[in-house]
Design a protein around this motif. Structure first.
Motif, mmCIF file in Angstrom:
data_model
loop_
_atom_site.group_PDB
_atom_site.id
_atom_site.type_symbol
_atom_site.label_atom_id
_atom_site.label_comp_id
_atom_site.label_asym_id
_atom_site.label_seq_id
_atom_site.Cartn_x
_atom_site.Cartn_y
_atom_site.Cartn_z
ATOM 1 N N ILE A 1 20.784 67.158 18.431
ATOM 2 C CA ILE A 1 19.682 67.486 17.535
ATOM 3 C C ILE A 1 18.647 68.288 18.316
ATOM 4 N N LYS A 2 18.280 69.437 17.742
ATOM 5 C CA LYS A 2 17.169 70.210 18.322
ATOM 6 C C LYS A 2 16.018 70.168 17.344
ATOM 7 N N ILE A 3 14.836 69.857 17.851
ATOM 8 C CA ILE A 3 13.663 69.935 16.990
ATOM 9 C C ILE A 3 12.753 71.039 17.524
ATOM 10 N N LYS A 4 11.961 71.579 16.627
ATOM 11 C CA LYS A 4 11.002 72.614 17.010
ATOM 12 C C LYS A 4 9.680 71.945 17.372
ATOM 13 N N ILE A 5 9.054 72.451 18.424
ATOM 14 C CA ILE A 5 7.736 71.921 18.788
ATOM 15 C C ILE A 5 6.722 73.060 18.912
ATOM 16 N N ALA B 1 14.199 70.125 22.543
ATOM 17 C CA ALA B 1 13.051 70.690 21.822
ATOM 18 C C ALA B 1 12.930 72.177 22.136
ATOM 19 N N ASP B 2 12.633 72.963 21.088
ATOM 20 C CA ASP B 2 12.490 74.420 21.230
ATOM 21 C C ASP B 2 11.053 74.803 20.872
ATOM 22 N N ALA B 3 10.358 75.446 21.830
ATOM 23 C CA ALA B 3 8.942 75.786 21.625
ATOM 24 C C ALA B 3 8.736 77.225 21.173
ATOM 25 N N ASN B 4 9.766 78.049 21.219
ATOM 26 C CA ASN B 4 9.615 79.463 20.850
ATOM 27 C C ASN B 4 8.338 80.082 21.419
ATOM 28 N N SER B 5 8.169 79.928 22.724
ATOM 29 C CA SER B 5 7.099 80.641 23.445
ATOM 30 C C SER B 5 5.679 80.209 23.073
ATOM 31 N N ILE C 1 14.327 71.693 27.328
ATOM 32 C CA ILE C 1 13.274 72.301 26.516
ATOM 33 C C ILE C 1 13.558 73.797 26.498
ATOM 34 N N GLU C 2 13.568 74.357 25.290
ATOM 35 C CA GLU C 2 13.953 75.766 25.128
ATOM 36 C C GLU C 2 12.725 76.651 25.056
ATOM 37 N N GLN C 3 12.756 77.718 25.836
ATOM 38 C CA GLN C 3 11.740 78.786 25.865
ATOM 39 C C GLN C 3 10.319 78.279 25.610
ATOM 40 N N LEU D 1 16.639 78.963 28.519
ATOM 41 C CA LEU D 1 15.988 80.232 28.161
ATOM 42 C C LEU D 1 16.643 80.840 26.919
ATOM 43 N N ASP D 2 15.789 81.354 26.044
ATOM 44 C CA ASP D 2 16.256 82.031 24.829
ATOM 45 C C ASP D 2 15.649 83.440 24.808
ATOM 46 N N GLU D 3 14.450 83.591 24.237
ATOM 47 C CA GLU D 3 13.836 84.896 23.988
ATOM 48 C C GLU D 3 13.834 85.853 25.185
ATOM 49 N N CYS D 4 13.598 85.336 26.393
ATOM 50 C CA CYS D 4 13.369 86.247 27.534
ATOM 51 C C CYS D 4 14.649 86.787 28.152
ATOM 52 N N LEU E 1 21.414 78.343 29.443
ATOM 53 C CA LEU E 1 21.146 79.550 28.657
ATOM 54 C C LEU E 1 21.586 79.380 27.212
ATOM 55 N N ASN E 2 20.699 79.815 26.311
ATOM 56 C CA ASN E 2 21.036 80.013 24.915
ATOM 57 C C ASN E 2 21.410 81.486 24.794
ATOM 58 N N ILE E 3 22.631 81.771 24.342
ATOM 59 C CA ILE E 3 23.009 83.170 24.138
ATOM 60 C C ILE E 3 23.077 83.449 22.647
ATOM 61 N N LYS E 4 22.332 84.475 22.242
ATOM 62 C CA LYS E 4 22.368 84.925 20.854
ATOM 63 C C LYS E 4 22.916 86.338 20.836
ATOM 64 N N LEU E 5 23.905 86.529 19.999
ATOM 65 C CA LEU E 5 24.604 87.809 19.919
ATOM 66 C C LEU E 5 23.630 88.968 19.658
HETATM 67 MG MG MG Z 1 15.122 79.279 20.516
#
Ligand code: MG
Ligand code: OSB
Length: 371
Positions: free
Chosen positions: A163-167, A190-194, A215-217, A240-243, A262-266
């Protein structure tokens, strides 16, 4: 296998989400997604541009990718003799940034090439390391903590493996504490999106007691060095995601120990070519990876399933069932998740699902052809 793209059809579809999705940067109720169809020798390859509706995750948005595709990317790739889909990335590398717009065409070219070879996309990109992929869910910020707890409960009951929650500031330590009280043992992240800066290091360190997977980004979308400084100060692994937008970013981040996962997004990295390069490098450095999501329609979702078959994608990603997002998806069958939280990798040609062309027509709000 050499090919030339004769025609590109760009479509924008609009579909309401089953439930709104809120991150630290915005709340989304309805998606506006740009799809790319590349046509050659009577076969079509399909790609999805994973940009959001607003330029808040990165600089791209539905409105920016449209002219990019029609004025720059389309004319650059059309009727060009490609020896293989690996060349499409470099063909548009003179365009600064805009990886998602470029990645939509790039992924469509890989899908086309797979179909020409009569192979599944997963096989074609060198996946096939697994016949099913482990799945997690990303749960947005809710109107109340109790609502969040209920959402988590239903996803855990459905079988999802993490489970990932946004923070964000104001929805973080106390929320995670409450979730951990109710679910002491679930794989949780948990993903903070910067949403934070290095000045919040002490605050974020409070998360260490909750044994999060990661903890993500937490820090700025374009920052690597600060993540290295933060990682040295907290125990929770940083993902790491966005960077991470290029293979070079991944090399820098790993060299600096800016994160352990690493989170890899196509789309974020501009398609399969760069995603495979990042995967190869990170895998050699024993960095676990997982496939991120951008609230994709069935096409992008199917591409993510293929990506997640690469051997280094050892952690459950954000690729989950169509029904979590859409009342009706544009592919048939929709993406379904087993009771043990896995998706079976399709074996048919290309991305492996049928397109629901009637429904696709119904949800299309604009369409242009580059030829
Ligand atoms: Mg993310
Ligand atoms: O940061 O992973 C992210 C959705 C939109 C923008 C950014 C992110 C997300 C998700 C995704 O968390 C989820 C999904 O597709 O389920």
């Amino acid at each position: 296998m050499p090919f030339q793209i004769e025609r590109i059809v760009v479509r924008q579809i609009r579909m309401p989400l089953v439930h709104f999705f809120e991150t630290s940067f915005s709340r989304t109720y309805e998606r506006d997604i740009v799809l790319v169809e590349v046509i050659s020798d009577g076969l079509s390859g399909w790609g999805e541009v994973t940009a959001g509706e607003r330029p808040f995750y990165n600089e791209e948005w539905t409105g920016s990718v449209w002219p990019l595709l029609l004025e720059y990317i389309g004319p650059r790739v059309i009727r060009h003799g490609f020896e293989s889909a690996t060349e499409v990335y470099d063909r548009t590398a003179h365009i600064r940034g805009h990886f998602m717009a470029r990645g939509g065409v790039e992924a469509a070219a890989w899908d086309l090439e797979a179909r020409r070879a009569g192979k599944s996309l997963a096989q074609h990109i060198g996946g096939g390391a697994r016949t099913e992929i482990p799945c997690g869910v990303s749960i947005g910020i809710q109107d109340s903590v109790e609502q969040l707890i209920e959402k988590i409960r239903s996803e855990v009951d459905a079988g999802y493996q993490r489970i990932k929650i946004k923070i964000k500031p104001g929805w973080d330590i106390d929320v995670v504490r409450r979730v951990r009280e109710v679910f002491p043992d679930i794989p949780l992240m948990a993903d903070a999106n910067s949403a934070y800066t290095l000045q919040d290091a002490g605050h974020l360190k409070q998360l260490d007691e909750f044994k999060l997977m990661m903890i993500e980004q937490p820090l700025a979308h374009d920052e690597i060095v600060d993540h290295a400084i933060l990682q040295a100060r907290i125990e929770t692994p940083i993902c790491l995601d966005e960077c991470i937008r290029t293979p070079h970013h991944a090399e820098q981040a790993i060299a600096l120990k800016a994160g352990r996962i690493l989170n890899i997004k196509l789309g974020r990295v501009g398609g399969f070519h760069a995603a495979r390069q990042i995967h190869e490098f990170a895998h050699a450095h024993k960095i676990p990876m997982w496939c991120g999501g951008m609230l994709e329609s069935g096409i992008g979702r199917a591409h993510n399933i293929a990506l997640a078959t690469l051997p280094g994608f050892t952690l459950p990603g954000d690729v989950s069932a169509s029904k979590r997002y859409w009342k009706r998806d544009i592919i048939v069958p929709p993406v379904e998740v087993s009771a043990s939280g896995t998706i079976a990798v399709p074996t048919g040609p290309g991305f492996g699902f049928e397109l629901d062309r009637d429904y696709l027509k119904t949800v299309t709000v604009r369409e242009e052809t580059v030829s």
